[in-house]
Design an enzyme around this catalytic site. Sequence first.
Site: not given
Lengths: 267, 201
Positions: B180, B79, B182
């Site tokens: 993202h 990001c 994650e």
Amino acid sequence: MPLAKRIIPCLDVTGGCVVKGINFLNLKNAGDPVELAKRYSDAGADELVFLDITASSDNRETLRDIVEGVAKAINIPFTVGGGIRTTADARLILCSGADKVSVNTAAVQNPDLITKLADLFGQQCVVVAIDAKRNRKIEQGKVTIQTSTGPVWFEVYTYGGRKPTGIDALQWATRAMKLGAGEFLVTSMDRDGTEDGYDLELTRALSERVTVPVIASGGAGRPEHFLEAFTKGKADAALAASVFHYNKYPVPVIKEYLRKQGVIIRS
Amino acid sequence: MTQVFILDYGVGNLLSLKVALEKVGLNAKITPPDTQLKKADAITLPGVGNFTAASKSLAPVKSDLVNVVQDGVPILGICLGLQLFFQTSEEGPGEGLALFKGKNIRLKGNLKIPHMGWNSLRIVKQNELFDGVSDGAYVYFVHSLYPEPEDKTIICAQTEYSNLFTSAVADKNIFGTQFHPEKSGDVGLQILQNFARIVSR
């Protein structure tokens, strides 16, 4: 492809357990928020919302443990709300692994909180939750919506729906957005728990007035309700609790239905 | 054990990234930017905060960081972390690491900003970071800006929102995702697993 519409199971947490009708499962850890979070995440939920419905100070420690446990168990975004009154409260929750915090009563009482949160953590972290109820007593200065059952305005309630505020929900949303709200979680108190479907007139009126995402909440009972939230309600996401907890319509069933209806859904 | 540094240059949720990196077998450590970067086997620049603020807090270590990366240490920018690979940003003043030429620009159009939620990847250049990730896979985004690289050959995925934008870049040991990983469920985990494999060899 545009953004996928999101399906969001909501877990109401009190004293370290998830409440609201999951008892029937009667498993050893049926009420464990971390385990449920994992289950929903594995089932394809796009996001989760945790609401600490007790939200008393002595429970904050428990909540932090839960948030940390959830962050370790899943890898989809999740929001935590309930009892967040200060930026310090929010920081604890975010540092424990939550992606967003949701504020409701505290934001109504102290709208500056929204700006402070947005400045510190970014607008995308700040969900403003609005509990709204139809008021048929038309008043000047309120946004009157012509609904299928006559003219109404939508009134904001605080303290978990216990206290009417006299504030117009649509006006509040516009103001909160200017203050830094990154998303709205709009719950219809008229529909909550009824399983009669979302209040589409509320959802649509609010969605058309803000330029940030809107999560419809309150009333989901059948797959069609989710579809309507997106088509008629113009919502970006639909939240539900009981349909998922009771396993009446598991997340994959809802998603498959929506996909067949042409809604863009994450596979 | 392979040591991955997560550079903490702001306020935000770094725990999710740490947990996700640990899930794929990496030893992840959240560190302030002024850490001995040479000790890292890999670096991640996480995606929290604002370009100007991040550029300020990275300024003292900028040359060290760039040197380490040029020495071949794998780096993954997520990001804002990806945006910092470039020179400037419409978000505000300040300089990025300038590992690539180009600037970050705002998403425009009449769609809701920030672009927040699940959107799909259009893989334009197969890359080891995307091994096992299919074209059209959904990943999670939260952003208002995106990088526009001068060298288009580093672009490995694009995503369509109000316009088609760069959602991932890869060049030698430098990897960046606008989304993202994650927070992107199994697809994200696959991408991090690929990164772990790149780091471990």
